[in-house]
Design a protein around this motif. Structure first.
Motif, PDB file in Angstrom:
ATOM      1  N   ASN A   1       0.802  -1.226   0.000  1.00 53.31           N
ATOM      2  CA  ASN A   1       0.000   0.000   0.000  1.00 53.31           C
ATOM      3  C   ASN A   1       0.833   1.275   0.000  1.00 53.31           C
ATOM      4  OD1 ASN A   1      -2.377  -1.555   0.071  1.00 53.31           O
ATOM      5  ND2 ASN A   1      -2.268  -1.705   2.284  1.00 53.31           N
ATOM      6  N   SER A   2       1.849   1.348   0.823  1.00 57.36           N
ATOM      7  CA  SER A   2       2.635   2.576   0.951  1.00 57.36           C
ATOM      8  C   SER A   2       3.737   2.699  -0.092  1.00 57.36           C
ATOM      9  CB  SER A   2       3.256   2.676   2.344  1.00 57.36           C
ATOM     10  OG  SER A   2       2.243   2.709   3.308  1.00 57.36           O
ATOM     11  N   LYS A   3       4.444   1.603  -0.336  1.00 56.29           N
ATOM     12  CA  LYS A   3       5.555   1.647  -1.297  1.00 56.29           C
ATOM     13  C   LYS A   3       5.105   1.265  -2.708  1.00 56.29           C
ATOM     14  CE  LYS A   3       9.789   1.253   0.019  1.00 56.29           C
ATOM     15  NZ  LYS A   3      11.101   0.675   0.372  1.00 56.29           N
ATOM     16  N   LYS A   4       3.841   0.831  -2.813  1.00 56.63           N
ATOM     17  CA  LYS A   4       3.239   0.489  -4.108  1.00 56.63           C
ATOM     18  C   LYS A   4       3.938  -0.674  -4.812  1.00 56.63           C
ATOM     19  CE  LYS A   4       0.274   3.780  -3.631  1.00 56.63           C
ATOM     20  NZ  LYS A   4      -0.895   3.449  -2.873  1.00 56.63           N
ATOM     21  N   PHE A   5       4.398  -1.644  -4.038  1.00 57.52           N
ATOM     22  CA  PHE A   5       4.951  -2.850  -4.637  1.00 57.52           C
ATOM     23  C   PHE A   5       3.810  -3.663  -5.234  1.00 57.52           C
ATOM     24  CE2 PHE A   5       8.825  -1.636  -3.041  1.00 57.52           C
ATOM     25  CZ  PHE A   5       9.800  -2.617  -3.010  1.00 57.52           C
ATOM     26  N   GLU A   6       4.057  -4.227  -6.393  1.00 58.76           N
ATOM     27  CA  GLU A   6       3.052  -5.030  -7.087  1.00 58.76           C
ATOM     28  C   GLU A   6       3.156  -6.474  -6.602  1.00 58.76           C
ATOM     29  OE1 GLU A   6       1.866  -6.154 -11.701  1.00 58.76           O
ATOM     30  OE2 GLU A   6       3.816  -5.266 -11.272  1.00 58.76           O
ATOM     31  N   PRO A   7       2.092  -7.017  -5.980  1.00 59.95           N
ATOM     32  CA  PRO A   7       2.148  -8.405  -5.513  1.00 59.95           C
ATOM     33  C   PRO A   7       1.867  -9.368  -6.669  1.00 59.95           C
ATOM     34  CG  PRO A   7       0.085  -7.377  -4.839  1.00 59.95           C
ATOM     35  CD  PRO A   7       0.876  -6.331  -5.560  1.00 59.95           C
ATOM     36  N   LEU A   8       2.770 -10.346  -6.835  1.00 60.79           N
ATOM     37  CA  LEU A   8       2.661 -11.298  -7.933  1.00 60.79           C
ATOM     38  C   LEU A   8       2.879 -12.722  -7.443  1.00 60.79           C
ATOM     39  CD1 LEU A   8       4.839  -9.302 -10.465  1.00 60.79           C
ATOM     40  CD2 LEU A   8       2.377  -9.668 -10.661  1.00 60.79           C
ATOM     41  N   TYR A   9       2.099 -13.635  -8.019  1.00 59.27           N
ATOM     42  CA  TYR A   9       2.344 -15.051  -7.808  1.00 59.27           C
ATOM     43  C   TYR A   9       3.353 -15.523  -8.839  1.00 59.27           C
ATOM     44  CZ  TYR A   9      -1.685 -15.932  -4.727  1.00 59.27           C
ATOM     45  OH  TYR A   9      -2.577 -15.963  -3.680  1.00 59.27           O
ATOM     46  N   VAL A  10       4.269 -16.380  -8.427  1.00 58.13           N
ATOM     47  CA  VAL A  10       5.192 -17.025  -9.349  1.00 58.13           C
ATOM     48  C   VAL A  10       4.566 -18.369  -9.719  1.00 58.13           C
ATOM     49  CG1 VAL A  10       7.521 -17.914  -9.718  1.00 58.13           C
ATOM     50  CG2 VAL A  10       7.164 -15.899  -8.261  1.00 58.13           C
ATOM     51  N   VAL A  11       4.037 -18.439 -10.933  1.00 58.73           N
ATOM     52  CA  VAL A  11       3.357 -19.643 -11.391  1.00 58.73           C
ATOM     53  C   VAL A  11       4.352 -20.613 -12.020  1.00 58.73           C
ATOM     54  CG1 VAL A  11       1.542 -20.529 -12.928  1.00 58.73           C
ATOM     55  CG2 VAL A  11       1.213 -18.359 -11.714  1.00 58.73           C
ATOM     56  N   ASP A  12       5.341 -20.083 -12.722  1.00 61.45           N
ATOM     57  CA  ASP A  12       6.390 -20.918 -13.295  1.00 61.45           C
ATOM     58  C   ASP A  12       7.705 -20.158 -13.206  1.00 61.45           C
ATOM     59  OD1 ASP A  12       7.464 -23.200 -14.627  1.00 61.45           O
ATOM     60  OD2 ASP A  12       7.519 -22.044 -16.485  1.00 61.45           O
ATOM     61  N   GLY A  13       8.756 -20.857 -12.833  1.00 63.56           N
ATOM     62  CA  GLY A  13      10.072 -20.236 -12.697  1.00 63.56           C
ATOM     63  C   GLY A  13      10.522 -20.143 -11.259  1.00 63.56           C
ATOM     64  N   GLN A  14       9.753 -20.753 -10.363  1.00 63.04           N
ATOM     65  CA  GLN A  14      10.052 -20.671  -8.937  1.00 63.04           C
ATOM     66  C   GLN A  14      11.433 -21.223  -8.588  1.00 63.04           C
ATOM     67  OE1 GLN A  14       9.459 -23.193  -5.056  1.00 63.04           O
ATOM     68  NE2 GLN A  14       7.851 -23.508  -6.536  1.00 63.04           N
ATOM     69  N   GLN A  15      11.796 -22.360  -9.174  1.00 61.78           N
ATOM     70  CA  GLN A  15      13.074 -22.984  -8.826  1.00 61.78           C
ATOM     71  C   GLN A  15      14.240 -22.074  -9.208  1.00 61.78           C
ATOM     72  OE1 GLN A  15      12.863 -25.964  -7.083  1.00 61.78           O
ATOM     73  NE2 GLN A  15      10.661 -25.732  -7.322  1.00 61.78           N
ATOM     74  N   ARG A  16      14.157 -21.470 -10.396  1.00 62.74           N
ATOM     75  CA  ARG A  16      15.222 -20.580 -10.866  1.00 62.74           C
ATOM     76  C   ARG A  16      15.291 -19.311 -10.031  1.00 62.74           C
ATOM     77  NH1 ARG A  16      12.843 -19.884 -16.224  1.00 62.74           N
ATOM     78  NH2 ARG A  16      11.212 -21.186 -15.411  1.00 62.74           N
TER      79      ARG A  16
END
Length: 157
Positions: free
Chosen positions: A75-90
């Motif tokens: 909310n304050s720093k406006k970071f975009e929350p994202l799920y990692v659907v593919d590429g998690q291991q890397r």
């Protein structure tokens, strides 16, 4: 999200990554880690390592609202929350490598013109209160299903 090649630094600019609870935990073994390191070791000066495609998904606002400890960074720093659907291991391996580097360098060393603290804030965690509480930039939405523990820096601040 754009379909373009980005550096790890640009991927992590003002974004908060979470591994959704339906994803398996970290599973790379020695072979994958050796391959990853070999790829990095063979890079020529001025070249980039292509880590492959990342599949990211926006996290619904009603889900983010439940992430109480991270609300300030969203909310304050406006970071975009994202799920990692593919590429998690890397991504996980890259973050572990960055953490290990940070643990093994002197405070006076700069990494790509950034202080150790600046690198830590970008890739590992940020804090709104001088380190008392932390919002990890990359981690599991819930406890890591692989180890039963959250993916966090376990060193004392």
């Amino acid at each position: 999200m754009d379909n373009q090649l980005l550096t790890l630094s640009k991927i992590f600019t003002e974004r908060l990554f979470r591994i959704p609870d339906y994803q398996r935990g970290y599973a790379w073994g020695e072979k994958q880690l050796r391959d990853f390191w070999s790829d990095l070791d063979q890079l020529e000066d001025g070249q980039n390592h292509y880590t492959g495609v990342l599949t990211l998904e926006n996290v619904p606002a009603e889900v983010c609202e439940k992430w109480g400890d991270d609300a300030w960074i969203i909310n304050s720093k406006k970071f975009e929350p994202l799920y990692v659907v593919d590429g998690q291991q890397r991504l996980t391996t890259s973050i572990i490598l960055i953490q290990v580097i940070l643990e093994n360098i002197d405070e006076s060393i700069r990494i790509n013109y950034n202080t150790k603290e600046e690198v830590q804030k970008k890739f590992i965690f940020d804090s709104k209160d001088g380190g008392i509480s932390r919002s990890y930039i990359f981690g599991y939405e819930k406890d890591n299903p692989w180890t039963g523990q959250p993916f966090v820096d376990t060193r004392t601040p």
